[in-house]
Design an enzyme around this catalytic site. Structure first.
Site, PDB file in Angstrom:
ATOM      1  N   ASP A  15       0.872  -1.172   0.000  1.00 47.57           N
ATOM      2  CA  ASP A  15       0.000   0.000   0.000  1.00 47.57           C
ATOM      3  C   ASP A  15       0.911   1.225   0.000  1.00 47.57           C
ATOM      4  O   ASP A  15       2.117   1.112   0.232  1.00 47.57           O
ATOM      5  CB  ASP A  15      -0.892  -0.009   1.261  1.00 47.57           C
ATOM      6  CG  ASP A  15      -1.789   1.225   1.335  1.00 47.57           C
ATOM      7  OD1 ASP A  15      -2.451   1.541   0.339  1.00 47.57           O
ATOM      8  OD2 ASP A  15      -1.824   1.890   2.401  1.00 47.57           O
ATOM      9  N   SER A  16       0.301   2.386  -0.188  1.00 48.32           N
ATOM     10  CA  SER A  16       1.064   3.634  -0.113  1.00 48.32           C
ATOM     11  C   SER A  16       1.550   3.887   1.317  1.00 48.32           C
ATOM     12  O   SER A  16       2.467   4.681   1.517  1.00 48.32           O
ATOM     13  CB  SER A  16       0.182   4.800  -0.549  1.00 48.32           C
ATOM     14  OG  SER A  16      -0.952   4.872   0.302  1.00 48.32           O
ATOM     15  N   CYS A  44      -4.364  -1.470  -1.949  1.00 47.51           N
ATOM     16  CA  CYS A  44      -4.471  -0.028  -2.149  1.00 47.51           C
ATOM     17  C   CYS A  44      -5.363   0.181  -3.362  1.00 47.51           C
ATOM     18  O   CYS A  44      -5.038  -0.302  -4.455  1.00 47.51           O
ATOM     19  CB  CYS A  44      -3.070   0.522  -2.399  1.00 47.51           C
ATOM     20  SG  CYS A  44      -3.016   2.269  -2.792  1.00 47.51           S
ATOM     21  N   GLU A  83      -2.503   8.600   8.477  1.00 44.52           N
ATOM     22  CA  GLU A  83      -1.077   8.242   8.524  1.00 44.52           C
ATOM     23  C   GLU A  83      -0.426   8.773   9.807  1.00 44.52           C
ATOM     24  O   GLU A  83       0.493   8.161  10.334  1.00 44.52           O
ATOM     25  CB  GLU A  83      -0.338   8.829   7.307  1.00 44.52           C
ATOM     26  CG  GLU A  83      -0.525   8.039   6.040  1.00 44.52           C
ATOM     27  CD  GLU A  83       0.264   6.725   6.031  1.00 44.52           C
ATOM     28  OE1 GLU A  83       1.422   6.718   6.451  1.00 44.52           O
ATOM     29  OE2 GLU A  83      -0.298   5.707   5.590  1.00 44.52           O
ATOM     30  N   CYS A  90     -10.951   3.240  -0.096  1.00 39.33           N
ATOM     31  CA  CYS A  90      -9.531   3.499   0.200  1.00 39.33           C
ATOM     32  C   CYS A  90      -9.213   2.690   1.438  1.00 39.33           C
ATOM     33  O   CYS A  90      -9.972   2.723   2.420  1.00 39.33           O
ATOM     34  CB  CYS A  90      -9.305   4.980   0.456  1.00 39.33           C
ATOM     35  SG  CYS A  90      -7.677   5.360   1.158  1.00 39.33           S
ATOM     36  N   HIS A 131      -7.169   3.016   3.741  1.00 32.91           N
ATOM     37  CA  HIS A 131      -6.921   3.738   4.990  1.00 32.91           C
ATOM     38  C   HIS A 131      -8.209   3.936   5.795  1.00 32.91           C
ATOM     39  O   HIS A 131      -8.167   4.042   7.022  1.00 32.91           O
ATOM     40  CB  HIS A 131      -6.327   5.128   4.700  1.00 32.91           C
ATOM     41  CG  HIS A 131      -4.869   5.135   4.398  1.00 32.91           C
ATOM     42  ND1 HIS A 131      -4.339   4.652   3.227  1.00 32.91           N
ATOM     43  CD2 HIS A 131      -3.807   5.568   5.144  1.00 32.91           C
ATOM     44  CE1 HIS A 131      -3.019   4.800   3.256  1.00 32.91           C
ATOM     45  NE2 HIS A 131      -2.675   5.348   4.406  1.00 32.91           N
TER      46      HIS A 131
END
Ligand code: DGL
Length: 272
Positions: free
Chosen positions: A11-12, A74, A153, A185, A187
């Site tokens: 993932d990012s 992701c 994050e 997403c 996240h």
């Protein structure tokens, strides 16, 4: 005894841990190597070509470390790279993410669905195709939730700024009658408690991670790679960002303690 097959997940940043969490729940014996590209996060505001380059290098690295199945955990990287990765690594099984518009369209009663994803995901052909195939007759209200990924994050899962962003995006959707929210997403599952607080008990929130993990198990089974037996501790999290910072956030993200190590970008290469 043959060695259990390792899954590579990327993932990012830390978003893909919402998918890893489900994979661990469903396949505890399967070794995993996770890579979060926190040096480059967020991906969602970057050009597709750049996200493709990152995804290609990360995939190559995970394969070189022994991973045999790759989970693109992701939505943004799936939008930018999944098709190309499948072409460039034809021998490798891939599992990617797409916004869960299909179950949302099947379940909505008001016919109005909110979709939260990133700019890049909404621009991609994958999203257009999902909408075209599954959302006929359904009104989709979309939001790229500006600023939300950086808050997550930073570990801000319940604070004022995260709440402000979510309310700003969800309140107008509620006013237009959504009864379902799609988390497009990886996240966003980490802020489900806050989302639920804002939308109330009548609105369904769809986290695709359990279905994605089931798909991973299915592919492993098909290949004869599904590991059985007790939970393995052969699970490592790599980050291109700060290992200590990620380690500190883990208790809020995962039910288990996992080791974290740093890995660096050197130009367009990854090196431990
Ligand atoms: N977690 C990612 C996704 O599923 C991307 C977030 C970002 O880096 O913008 O889309």
């Amino acid at each position: 005894m043959t060695e259990a097959v390792k899954i590579g997940i990327f993932d990012s940043g830390l978003g893909g841990l919402s998918v890893l969490r489900e994979i661990r729940k469903q396949m505890p014996a399967q070794p995993v190597l996770y890579l979060g590209d926190q040096f480059h996060v967020p991906y969602g505001v970057r050009p597709m070509e750049e996200i493709l380059q990152f995804s290609r290098t990360i995939t190559r690295y995970l394969l070189a470390q022994g991973a045999q199945l790759i989970v693109v955990a992701c939505n943004t990287a799936s939008a930018a790279a999944l098709r190309t990765l499948r072409q460039e690594f034809p021998q490798v099984p891939f599992v990617g993410m797409e916004p869960a518009v299909k179950p949302a369209a099947e379940q909505t009663r008001t016919g109005v669905v909110g979709v939260l994803a990133t700019y890049a995901t909404f621009q991609g052909a994958l999203y257009a195709s999902v909408v075209e195939r599954f959302a006929q007759g359904v009104t989709l209200l979309t939001s790229p939730c500006p600023g939300l990924v950086p808050q997550i994050e930073a570990g801000n899962l319940t604070g004022a700024e995260t709440r402000r962003i979510l309310k700003q995006e969800l309140d107008p959707m509620l006013a237009q009658g959504i009864d379902t929210v799609v988390l497009g997403c990886t996240h966003y599952p980490f802020v489900i408690p806050l989302i639920k607080e804002i939308v109330g008990p009548e609105v369904r929130v769809i986290d695709p991670a359990p279905a994605v993990a089931r798909q991973v198990a299915h592919l492993l089974q098909e290949q004869g790679w599904l590991a059985s037996g007790p939970a393995t501790d052969e699970v490592l999290l790599l980050t291109t960002g700060e290992a200590a910072a990620l380690q500190q956030l883990l208790p809020a993200l995962l039910p288990e303690k996992l080791p974290v190590a740093h890995i660096s970008w050197h130009g367009d290469q990854l090196k431990a």
